[in-house]
Design a protein around this motif. Sequence first.
Motif, PDB file in Angstrom:
ATOM      1  N   ASP A  18       0.544  -0.741  -0.238  1.00 24.00           N
ATOM      2  CA  ASP A  18       0.478  -0.053   0.293  1.00 24.00           C
ATOM      3  C   ASP A  18       0.975   1.321   0.140  1.00 24.00           C
ATOM      4  OD1 ASP A  18      -2.951  -1.453  -0.154  1.00 24.00           O
ATOM      5  OD2 ASP A  18      -3.075  -1.179   2.216  1.00 24.00           O
ATOM      6  N   THR A  51      -5.028  -1.557  -0.465  1.00 25.71           N
ATOM      7  CA  THR A  51      -5.885  -2.490  -0.315  1.00 25.71           C
ATOM      8  C   THR A  51      -7.217  -2.116  -0.249  1.00 25.71           C
ATOM      9  OG1 THR A  51      -4.979  -3.344   1.320  1.00 25.71           O
ATOM     10  CG2 THR A  51      -4.081  -3.676  -0.987  1.00 25.71           C
ATOM     11  N   ARG A  52      -8.251  -1.286   0.490  1.00 26.26           N
ATOM     12  CA  ARG A  52      -8.477  -0.750   1.801  1.00 26.26           C
ATOM     13  C   ARG A  52      -9.901  -0.233   0.400  1.00 26.26           C
ATOM     14  NH1 ARG A  52      -7.712   0.097   7.545  1.00 26.26           N
ATOM     15  NH2 ARG A  52      -6.737  -1.654   8.369  1.00 26.26           N
ATOM     16  N   LYS A  55     -10.203  -2.128  -2.803  1.00 26.30           N
ATOM     17  CA  LYS A  55     -10.303  -3.718  -2.694  1.00 26.30           C
ATOM     18  C   LYS A  55     -10.929  -4.198  -3.963  1.00 26.30           C
ATOM     19  CE  LYS A  55     -14.766  -3.083  -0.032  1.00 26.30           C
ATOM     20  NZ  LYS A  55     -15.349  -3.309   1.457  1.00 26.30           N
ATOM     21  N   ASP A  56     -12.188  -3.692  -4.599  1.00 34.66           N
ATOM     22  CA  ASP A  56     -12.664  -4.274  -5.846  1.00 34.66           C
ATOM     23  C   ASP A  56     -12.157  -3.903  -6.771  1.00 34.66           C
ATOM     24  OD1 ASP A  56     -15.062  -4.273  -4.369  1.00 34.66           O
ATOM     25  OD2 ASP A  56     -15.940  -2.357  -4.626  1.00 34.66           O
ATOM     26  N   GLY A  59      -7.026  -4.026  -5.231  1.00 35.38           N
ATOM     27  CA  GLY A  59      -5.545  -3.165  -4.602  1.00 35.38           C
ATOM     28  C   GLY A  59      -5.700  -1.406  -5.193  1.00 35.38           C
TER      29      GLY A  59
END
Length: 102
Positions: A18, A51-52, A55-56, A59
């Motif tokens: 990230d 990644t949060r 997420k779809d 990431g």
Amino acid sequence: LYANSKAEQGYKSGKFADGSVIAFDLLEAKAADNTVQEGARKVLGVMHKDTRKYKDTGGWGFEGFAGGDPEKRAVGANAATACFSCHTSVADSQFVFSRWRD
């Protein structure tokens, strides 16, 4: 291509953390004086690993700017899905087309 230090480490290790940012600067190529020379910027593409938040889309957040102008979105509101649909073909390399070269 440009990569911040996290993305550089991701290229080398094969695991993008990230905060990794990759920018693709696509320039016009002009033939002049028996050479290929840099022309105007066509688009500046950016990938940002979170990644949060993304997420779809593996990431990654995606965006492209026409002529490099942050006010001119090249892909528009569907950048995430439009870009990601192509990047799924390189899922084995964490959705990144480019590779590190020494």
